[in-house]
Scaffold this motif. Structure first.
Motif, short mmCIF file in Angstrom:
data_model
loop_
_atom_site.label_atom_id
_atom_site.label_comp_id
_atom_site.label_asym_id
_atom_site.label_seq_id
_atom_site.Cartn_x
_atom_site.Cartn_y
_atom_site.Cartn_z
N GLU A 1 0.84 -1.19 0.00
CA GLU A 1 0.00 0.00 0.00
C GLU A 1 0.88 1.25 0.00
O GLU A 1 1.71 1.44 0.89
N ASN A 2 0.74 2.07 -1.02
CA ASN A 2 1.41 3.37 -1.12
C ASN A 2 2.92 3.31 -1.31
O ASN A 2 3.61 4.31 -1.15
N ARG B 1 3.90 6.95 -2.33
CA ARG B 1 2.79 7.87 -2.52
C ARG B 1 2.89 8.97 -1.47
O ARG B 1 2.90 8.71 -0.27
#
Length: 317
Positions: A189-190, A209
């Protein structure tokens, strides 16, 4: 089809004190100054190159020296950390002790994508992380500085994964994959681990991100990242790729030590650089980086340039 970039060529950052930066890289990190020259786009300022023993492509961190430049601001839409490679986990332990002895700010040894890393900072806030090459495969490292202060079996010998943090994560990832032909190795995630060429630590990007404030360039911040291409013909092919995709670019630029091609992906300046000619053509191996080196097209301006920059001693031979 145009070949992928071979790996990371160099990373260029900004300092406000070339002498302090030189002492940090040579005396603490144990990297060799292979070229002391000037910024070809601003000849009144230094451009220094720290690399392995012979200035091999894929091993150098370079600095633009802008005395008095405001301190940069860390944030998103930036090249957020410079990666450096060491031979194994024992080398990370060595540098951890070395950083403690020299009071270098660090975050201790950690794990990222299954690799041991050691994040640390320079005095001006420039952020780095060491990557252990234990069990690493892919792009070959360089050669440790033979006369440096760090034992050869522990020394930094190449560039590791470069960390880029952007708010436009999905778009940036798509360009790395679709335009540059890179591939995702791992993704959480990210954050994604993306590689080019033979991959491994010498050919990887860590893409994060980002959110919040946008970084502001200044001292302690990274200016651009460069990826390796084989030669002039390969660089010409990349110019054609940019033209076909409607990507604005610099055109081919002869930097004497290599040829370059620049474009921007949002806020991130990406350079492609040829592996040669390299840094060994205009100075003897024994005295690399000890005197001011100028490419032939700047040599007629030597007297003026030397009158504008502040000398600092890099003699080691």
């Amino acid at each position: 089809m145009t070949d992928q970039p071979i790996g990371i060529h160099h990373v260029t950052a900004i300092t406000d004190d070339a002498k302090r930066n030189y002492q940090f890289f040579t005396e603490i990190l144990g990297m060799r100054l292979v070229k002391k020259t000037v910024n070809q786009d601003d000849i009144h300022t230094y451009h220094t190159f720290f690399a392995d023993d012979k200035g091999s492509p894929g091993t150098d961190v370079t600095f633009f020296d802008f005395p008095g430049i405001p301190e940069g601001v860390s944030g998103t839409n930036s090249i957020s950390r410079i990666g450096l490679r060491v031979p194994d986990d024992a080398a990370l332990d060595y540098y951890l002790d070395r950083f403690k002895a020299h009071e270098v700010k660090n975050d201790g040894i950690q794990i990222l994508f299954g690799k041991k890393i050691l994040p640390f900072e320079e005095a001006d806030g420039q952020r780095y992380q060491l990557f252990s090459d234990e069990n690493n495969e892919g792009v070959e490292p360089g050669t440790p500085w033979k006369k440096g202060p760090v034992p050869a079996d522990k020394a930094i010998y190449g560039l590791g994964p470069v960390e880029i943090t952007v708010s436009y994560f999905d778009e940036f990832k798509r360009i790395l994959l679709d335009t540059y032909g890179m591939k995702v190795v791992q993704e959480k995630e990210n954050i994604a681990l993306i590689e080019t060429g033979e991959g491994g630590n010498g050919g990887q990007v860590i893409l994060r991100r980002g959110s919040g404030k946008t970084s502001i360039q200044g001292s302690g911040q990274v200016h651009h990242v460069s990826f390796r291409v084989k030669d002039h013909e390969a660089l010409k092919q990349w110019k054609d790729v940019y033209d076909e995709k409607g990507m604005k670019h610099s055109g081919l630029v002869d930097r004497f030590y290599f040829e370059a091609l620049y474009t921007r992906v949002g806020n991130i300046l990406i350079e492609l650089s040829t592996d040669g000619p390299g840094f060994m053509g205009d100075e003897p191996y024994e005295t690399l980086g000890e005197s001011l080196s100028l490419p032939p097209f700047l040599e007629p301006q030597r007297a003026h340039i030397e009158s504008q920059i502040t000398p600092f001693d890099t003699t080691r031979s």
